[in-house]
Write an enzyme that holds these catalytic residues in place. Structure first.
Site, PDB file in Angstrom:
ATOM      1  N   TYR A  68     -15.750  12.007  39.307  1.00 11.23           N
ATOM      2  CA  TYR A  68     -17.139  12.196  38.898  1.00 11.23           C
ATOM      3  C   TYR A  68     -17.380  11.614  37.502  1.00 11.23           C
ATOM      4  O   TYR A  68     -18.341  10.870  37.279  1.00 11.23           O
ATOM      5  CB  TYR A  68     -17.485  13.683  38.935  1.00 11.23           C
ATOM      6  N   LYS A 127     -19.836   8.334  36.552  1.00  8.94           N
ATOM      7  CA  LYS A 127     -20.983   8.437  35.649  1.00  8.94           C
ATOM      8  C   LYS A 127     -20.823   7.508  34.446  1.00  8.94           C
ATOM      9  O   LYS A 127     -21.811   6.959  33.933  1.00  8.94           O
ATOM     10  CB  LYS A 127     -21.175   9.885  35.200  1.00  8.94           C
TER      11      LYS A 127
END
Length: 230
Positions: free
Chosen positions: A154, A158
């Site tokens: 994750y 990002k």
């Protein structure tokens, strides 16, 4: 009526951030084209918006599929005559795994939604955004520059979205399209509530936030939508 008569495409309209974005955008006067994989949920959001006098359409959209991104952009432009803004809020977190258990397959899946998905949606809306001199907001996360334990895929995805946003701002700005990327702290979507429900885990993060609390989806949505206004 911050977005009066604007036409906004929003991806990833699920419980939490996407839902808040859709409802607040409509309340601020925008006509919205909504995409997510869960069509039944989308229909509920559209019905709620229309019940309050707003204008909205929805299309089942998987941002890993270029043809579905294009279909959402086309349906929105046909329904409302133009596209003035795009919010890329679709995301995937994957499993919360430490580095020694993370795997390349999951990395690929998370990147395909969180970064490549935003690229596909931007490409699908680009012709209309060039005509309207519109705006794009990519929804990133504080996770792009803080190495949260068990968040390898994750956080990396990002960080990649941030880097891509800088390139988009450089290139598309020359064509009159504003591109911004927003990096909110932990925002209490259903995913975040689950991920940060352990007080021992949350306390360290909360101690770094002057308000002493995490963000609410509506608060972050208002900032995102402000970036779409003139």
């Amino acid at each position: 009526m911050l977005l009066k008569d604007k036409v906004i495409v929003i991806s990833g309209v699920g419980p939490g951030m996407g839902q808040s974005l859709a409802k607040i955008a409509a309340a601020e006067g925008a006509k919205v084209g909504l995409g997510a994989r869960n069509k039944a949920f989308l229909d509920e959001v559209v019905a709620e918006i229309k019940a309050k006098g707003g204008q909205a359409i929805a299309l089942a959209t998987d941002v890993t599929k270029a043809d579905q991104c294009q279909a959402l952009a086309k349906a929105t432009a046909e329904a409302f005559g133009r596209i003035d803004g795009l919010v890329n809020s679709a995301y995937m977190h994957g499993e919360w795994l430490p580095t020694d258990m993370a795997n390349a397959e999951e990395f690929a899946d998370v990147f395909n939604v969180n970064c490549a998905g935003a690229l596909r949606m931007a490409q699908a809306c680009l012709d209309e955004l060039k005509k309207s001199k519109g705006a794009i907001v990519n929804v990133s996360s504080i996770s792009s520059f803080i190495g949260f334990a068990d968040h390898a895929a994750y956080c990396a995805s990002k960080g990649a979205l941030d880097a891509m946003s800088r390139v988009m701002a450089n290139e598309l700005g020359r064509q009159g399209i504003r591109v911004n990327c927003i990096n909110p702290t932990v925002t209490l979507t259903p995913m975040a509530i689950k991920a940060w429900s352990d007080p021992a885990k949350a306390s360290g993060m909360l101690s770094r936030i002057p308000l002493g609390r995490f963000a609410e989806p509506d608060e972050v949505a208002e900032v995102i939508l402000f970036l779409l206004s003139d």
